[in-house]
Design an enzyme around this catalytic site. Sequence first.
Site, short mmCIF file in Angstrom:
data_model
loop_
_atom_site.label_atom_id
_atom_site.label_comp_id
_atom_site.label_asym_id
_atom_site.label_seq_id
_atom_site.Cartn_x
_atom_site.Cartn_y
_atom_site.Cartn_z
N SER A 61 -7.94 -24.72 -37.41
CA SER A 61 -8.00 -23.27 -37.36
C SER A 61 -8.78 -22.60 -38.48
O SER A 61 -9.07 -21.41 -38.42
CB SER A 61 -6.59 -22.68 -37.32
OG SER A 61 -6.01 -22.88 -36.07
N SER B 27 -7.76 -20.64 -35.12
CA SER B 27 -7.07 -19.36 -35.03
C SER B 27 -7.53 -18.32 -36.07
O SER B 27 -7.24 -17.13 -35.92
CB SER B 27 -5.56 -19.56 -35.18
OG SER B 27 -5.23 -20.06 -36.46
N LYS C 102 -6.18 -13.14 -43.43
CA LYS C 102 -5.64 -13.44 -42.10
C LYS C 102 -4.28 -12.79 -41.95
O LYS C 102 -3.42 -12.93 -42.82
CB LYS C 102 -5.55 -14.96 -41.94
CG LYS C 102 -5.18 -15.44 -40.55
CD LYS C 102 -5.24 -16.96 -40.49
CE LYS C 102 -4.94 -17.47 -39.08
NZ LYS C 102 -5.04 -18.95 -38.98
#
Length: 476
Positions: free
Chosen positions: A181, A157, A82
Amino acid sequence: MPYDDSLAYLSATEARAAMQAKTLSPVELLEALIERIEASEPHINAVADRRYDEARAEAAASAQRYAAGTARALEGLPVAAKEEHPMAGRSWSQGSLVLAEEVAPDDHPIIERIQAAGGIIHIRTTTPEFCCAGFCHSRMWGITRNPWNTDFTPGGSSGGSGAALAAGYAPLATGSDIGGSIRIPSSLSGVVGFKPPWARVPAMAPYNLDQFCHDGPMARTVADCALLEDVIAGQHWMDPASLPDPPTVSGSNGSVAGMRVAVCLRLGNWPLDPAVEANTMRVAASLRAVGATVDEVTLPWTVDDVWNTAQAHFATIMGAGILAVDREHGDLLSDYTRAFAAEFTSDVVLGFYEGLEHEGAMWEPLGRLFRTYDAMICPTMATSGYEAGNSYLAGGMAVGEGHVHHHILGAMTLPFNILSRCPVLSVPSGRAANGVPTGVQVVGRPLDDVTAFRLAAAVEATGVGFTHPGWRPPDH
């Protein structure tokens, strides 16, 4: 030379065994995934940063380690990281035009540990701006789409990580979770994600001190998720809150016969999509069939109380941080980022201390439930999907026969950020009529990661997920 596209869906444990047996080279695997990424990215848009040259050199070094018999835990395994997790010397925009030129000075502890274990970070993945939404689009990177149905988002997310796993870009990925997320994109992308207990996995200041915030692993299978968790968990000098002596979760896949499991469909009064409900009950029935005692239970929570409790927390920490950026750079921010700053810093019903009182009150009935049951399952999402590119600013969204006033309440994840010591995995439970996967949360007692992984493995064995050959999104 052409590379075998079937390698795209090889699990991490399978790939490592093949490399150990010298029937697969780390170089061969990496090149197959790069080819897959470049073919699919025009349709998916999950990659924020390509690290191919460095990855190729690392794959060649991993091949030498396998030849020498010195392979490490993640040796030669490609990992999608990420972008929020900083890598020294690389971009660290967090999906924001405000930070378009930002370069990370340090590695995040989990990046450091993945590389030290031989993992190869070949791509870094997209997020919504500042990770403040349950979908995955931004002015910085555009719209990330769900490989199962590109009209929908993979969730957020950690949406780029979820999409990358589902699309065959990597067997392992990193995520972070402050309101769902990791679990939201795991559910909507049909993969597995683990929200560890708070401080189990080390983080960086200031969010390492935010008890709602968790970094953790994502993967296509429970075993692969456990493999990555065992590498990244444990105390780290950078994080004074990080916990020592993490349990080993790899291999937590024994029989659940005799296990006492609660199934809670609505976590109080959550509206629920019929497909999500049906798939959750199918999982419950399948667990009964293998010998678990599964009882349907209720909890006295309400969506409004969960929202107000979370809002008191966010207004003081994450909301305040984003509001400061909004005041200085508002014209550069995405619409939903500005809405987040306004929503979580104005008209807060509860003060921070009152919020803590509500957090304690929320725990009491779940704590009592855990005196009887070893673990609980519940839906991950209340909805069967978020539309790609929709910021959901006009009064929330319909869910089943009901309505929620904010899109994040289309997920049923927030309670377990509030109750942050519970380990929670999201595991696939089926698919909705739109083709988007659904998932269940496996919620363990505080700090009981091993039982959570054991039950998650049993859920995975009930017939869905990437351990099953038919569980594949369409090619793009």
